[in-house]
Design a protein around this motif. Structure first.
Motif, short mmCIF file in Angstrom:
data_model
loop_
_atom_site.label_atom_id
_atom_site.label_comp_id
_atom_site.label_asym_id
_atom_site.label_seq_id
_atom_site.Cartn_x
_atom_site.Cartn_y
_atom_site.Cartn_z
N ASN A 166 45.56 -2.49 13.51
CA ASN A 166 45.04 -3.65 12.78
C ASN A 166 44.75 -3.40 11.30
OD1 ASN A 166 43.61 -3.74 15.82
ND2 ASN A 166 44.67 -5.60 15.18
N TRP A 167 44.96 -2.17 10.81
CA TRP A 167 44.74 -1.92 9.39
C TRP A 167 45.60 -2.84 8.53
CZ3 TRP A 167 41.23 0.31 6.46
CH2 TRP A 167 41.54 0.64 5.13
N ASN A 168 46.82 -3.09 9.00
CA ASN A 168 47.71 -4.03 8.33
C ASN A 168 47.99 -5.24 9.21
OD1 ASN A 168 48.15 -2.54 5.87
ND2 ASN A 168 49.39 -1.11 7.06
N GLY A 169 46.97 -5.66 9.95
CA GLY A 169 47.12 -6.78 10.87
C GLY A 169 46.84 -8.12 10.21
N GLN A 170 46.17 -9.01 10.96
CA GLN A 170 45.83 -10.32 10.45
C GLN A 170 44.84 -10.20 9.28
OE1 GLN A 170 47.29 -13.18 11.52
NE2 GLN A 170 48.56 -11.80 12.76
N PRO A 171 44.81 -11.20 8.39
CA PRO A 171 43.94 -11.11 7.21
C PRO A 171 42.48 -10.79 7.53
CG PRO A 171 45.44 -12.95 6.98
CD PRO A 171 45.64 -12.42 8.37
N GLN A 172 41.93 -11.41 8.59
CA GLN A 172 40.54 -11.15 8.93
C GLN A 172 40.33 -9.72 9.41
OE1 GLN A 172 42.45 -13.59 10.07
NE2 GLN A 172 41.40 -15.59 9.93
N GLU A 173 41.31 -9.20 10.14
CA GLU A 173 41.22 -7.82 10.63
C GLU A 173 41.32 -6.84 9.46
OE1 GLU A 173 43.52 -9.00 14.80
OE2 GLU A 173 44.56 -7.88 13.21
N ARG A 174 42.21 -7.11 8.56
CA ARG A 174 42.37 -6.25 7.38
C ARG A 174 41.08 -6.24 6.56
NH1 ARG A 174 47.67 -5.61 5.17
NH2 ARG A 174 46.80 -6.12 3.12
N ALA A 175 40.51 -7.43 6.36
CA ALA A 175 39.29 -7.54 5.56
C ALA A 175 38.14 -6.81 6.23
CB ALA A 175 38.94 -9.01 5.35
N PHE A 176 38.04 -6.92 7.54
CA PHE A 176 36.98 -6.25 8.30
C PHE A 176 37.07 -4.73 8.13
CE2 PHE A 176 36.11 -4.21 12.51
CZ PHE A 176 34.72 -4.29 12.47
N LEU A 177 38.23 -4.17 8.36
CA LEU A 177 38.39 -2.72 8.30
C LEU A 177 38.24 -2.19 6.87
CD1 LEU A 177 41.34 -2.26 10.83
CD2 LEU A 177 38.92 -1.74 11.18
N ARG A 178 38.69 -2.94 5.89
CA ARG A 178 38.53 -2.49 4.52
C ARG A 178 37.08 -2.57 4.04
NH1 ARG A 178 43.48 -3.28 5.54
NH2 ARG A 178 45.20 -2.35 4.32
N ARG A 179 36.35 -3.55 4.54
CA ARG A 179 34.93 -3.60 4.22
C ARG A 179 34.20 -2.38 4.80
NH1 ARG A 179 30.88 -7.35 3.23
NH2 ARG A 179 32.40 -8.20 1.75
N LEU A 180 34.57 -1.99 6.02
CA LEU A 180 33.94 -0.82 6.63
C LEU A 180 34.28 0.45 5.85
CD1 LEU A 180 34.32 -1.45 10.45
CD2 LEU A 180 32.55 -2.22 8.87
N HIS A 181 35.50 0.53 5.37
CA HIS A 181 35.90 1.69 4.56
C HIS A 181 35.09 1.75 3.27
CE1 HIS A 181 38.48 3.88 1.66
NE2 HIS A 181 38.83 4.60 2.71
N GLN A 182 34.96 0.61 2.61
CA GLN A 182 34.21 0.56 1.35
C GLN A 182 32.74 0.90 1.54
OE1 GLN A 182 35.00 -3.42 -0.01
NE2 GLN A 182 37.15 -3.00 -0.48
N SER A 183 32.15 0.36 2.59
CA SER A 183 30.73 0.61 2.84
C SER A 183 30.49 2.07 3.22
CB SER A 183 30.20 -0.32 3.93
OG SER A 183 30.87 -0.10 5.15
N ALA A 184 31.45 2.68 3.92
CA ALA A 184 31.31 4.09 4.30
C ALA A 184 31.30 4.99 3.06
CB ALA A 184 32.45 4.50 5.23
N CYS A 185 32.02 4.60 2.03
CA CYS A 185 32.08 5.41 0.81
C CYS A 185 30.72 5.52 0.13
CB CYS A 185 33.11 4.83 -0.15
SG CYS A 185 34.82 4.97 0.44
N LYS A 186 29.81 4.60 0.45
CA LYS A 186 28.47 4.63 -0.13
C LYS A 186 27.51 5.50 0.67
CE LYS A 186 29.12 -0.13 -1.75
NZ LYS A 186 28.63 -1.52 -1.66
N ARG A 187 27.93 5.93 1.87
CA ARG A 187 27.02 6.65 2.77
C ARG A 187 27.45 8.09 3.06
NH1 ARG A 187 23.39 3.19 4.98
NH2 ARG A 187 23.86 0.96 4.85
N PHE A 188 28.75 8.35 3.01
CA PHE A 188 29.25 9.66 3.40
C PHE A 188 29.82 10.40 2.19
CE2 PHE A 188 29.58 6.81 7.02
CZ PHE A 188 28.91 7.54 8.01
N GLY A 189 29.84 11.74 2.27
CA GLY A 189 30.37 12.54 1.18
C GLY A 189 31.87 12.45 1.06
N THR A 190 32.55 12.36 2.20
CA THR A 190 34.01 12.25 2.23
C THR A 190 34.40 11.16 3.20
OG1 THR A 190 34.33 14.60 1.74
CG2 THR A 190 36.18 13.44 2.73
N VAL A 191 35.26 10.26 2.75
CA VAL A 191 35.78 9.18 3.60
C VAL A 191 37.29 9.16 3.43
CG1 VAL A 191 35.84 6.69 4.01
CG2 VAL A 191 33.68 7.79 3.40
N LEU A 192 38.00 9.29 4.54
CA LEU A 192 39.47 9.26 4.53
C LEU A 192 39.94 8.20 5.51
CD1 LEU A 192 40.13 13.12 4.66
CD2 LEU A 192 39.89 11.68 2.64
#
Length: 220
Positions: A166-192
């Motif tokens: 779903n990383w490249n799935g429906q628009p809502q799925e893409r937005a959900f996963l990318r928001r989680l990625h962005q928010s993780a970058c504020k909490r963890f030292g390394t996010v891949l």
């Protein structure tokens, strides 16, 4: 003869008394205690976890060979959202993961997918291996129980949102996963994530290690 027997008896009584007072009683034998979470900083982390209502079990320190180790780690029992495959985790990793699940995953699921997340799936935490699973090179943060790999999310309505599908799935799925990625970058030292390389196509990698050059987070 009788005097001799009395003398022997007196010696035995005295020996018994000395044994009782001299530390031979098992209550006086020093016991080996584990030194995990002995620093004030590590104990504060445990207090912060409790303040988040995270249930956990403190684990004994272990040197596992090959440079791998689990020092000041816990086993998370409940962080508010069911999470699969969580093994030993350092306290800072667990605290940030619990906060990410509560303040990022749940709100994002409602905002973008209109449902609650009831389960987070992971590939685990501790693993004695090198970076990217190579035969040689630098040890991964997984080798210190300082990393977690997140692969998918199960919604209350039955949907399964995975990084792979779903990383490249429906628009809502893409937005959900990318928001989680962005928010993780504020909490963890390394996010891949999937856009870092093919080896992360099916999961987010989170760990607490920051750049050795300037101490900044590494987010890709």
């Amino acid at each position: 003869m009788q005097r001799r027997l009395l003398l022997i008896l007196a010696v035995l009584v005295a020996t018994t008394a000395l044994s009782a007072c001299g530390g031979r009683d098992e209550r006086d034998i020093p016991r080996v205690t584990n030194d995990s979470f002995s620093s004030s900083e590590s104990r504060k982390c445990l207090a912060d976890l409790k303040a988040q209502s995270v249930r956990f079990q403190v684990l004994p320190n272990q040197m596992r060979g090959g440079g791998c180790r689990t020092i000041d780690t816990i086993k998370v029992l409940d962080l508010g959202t069911e999470t699969a495959n969580l093994g030993p985790m350092t306290c800072p990793l667990a605290a940030n993961f619990a906060a990410w699940a509560r303040h990022a995953v749940r709100p994002a699921a409602k905002q973008y997918l209109g449902s609650d997340v009831v389960r987070i799936e992971t590939f685990g935490t501790y693993s004695c291996r090198n970076v990217n699973g190579g035969r040689s090179g630098k040890l991964s943060q997984h080798a210190y129980a300082n990393a977690v790999d997140v692969s998918a999310f199960i919604l209350r309505d039955g949907r399964r949102i995975s990084l792979l599908n779903n990383w490249n799935g429906q628009p809502q799925e893409r937005a959900f996963l990318r928001r989680l990625h962005q928010s993780a970058c504020k909490r963890f030292g390394t996010v891949l994530g999937p856009e870092y390389n093919a080896q992360h196509a099916n999961h987010f990698h989170f760990d607490m290690a920051k750049s050795m050059n300037d101490g900044s987070a590494f987010c890709r």
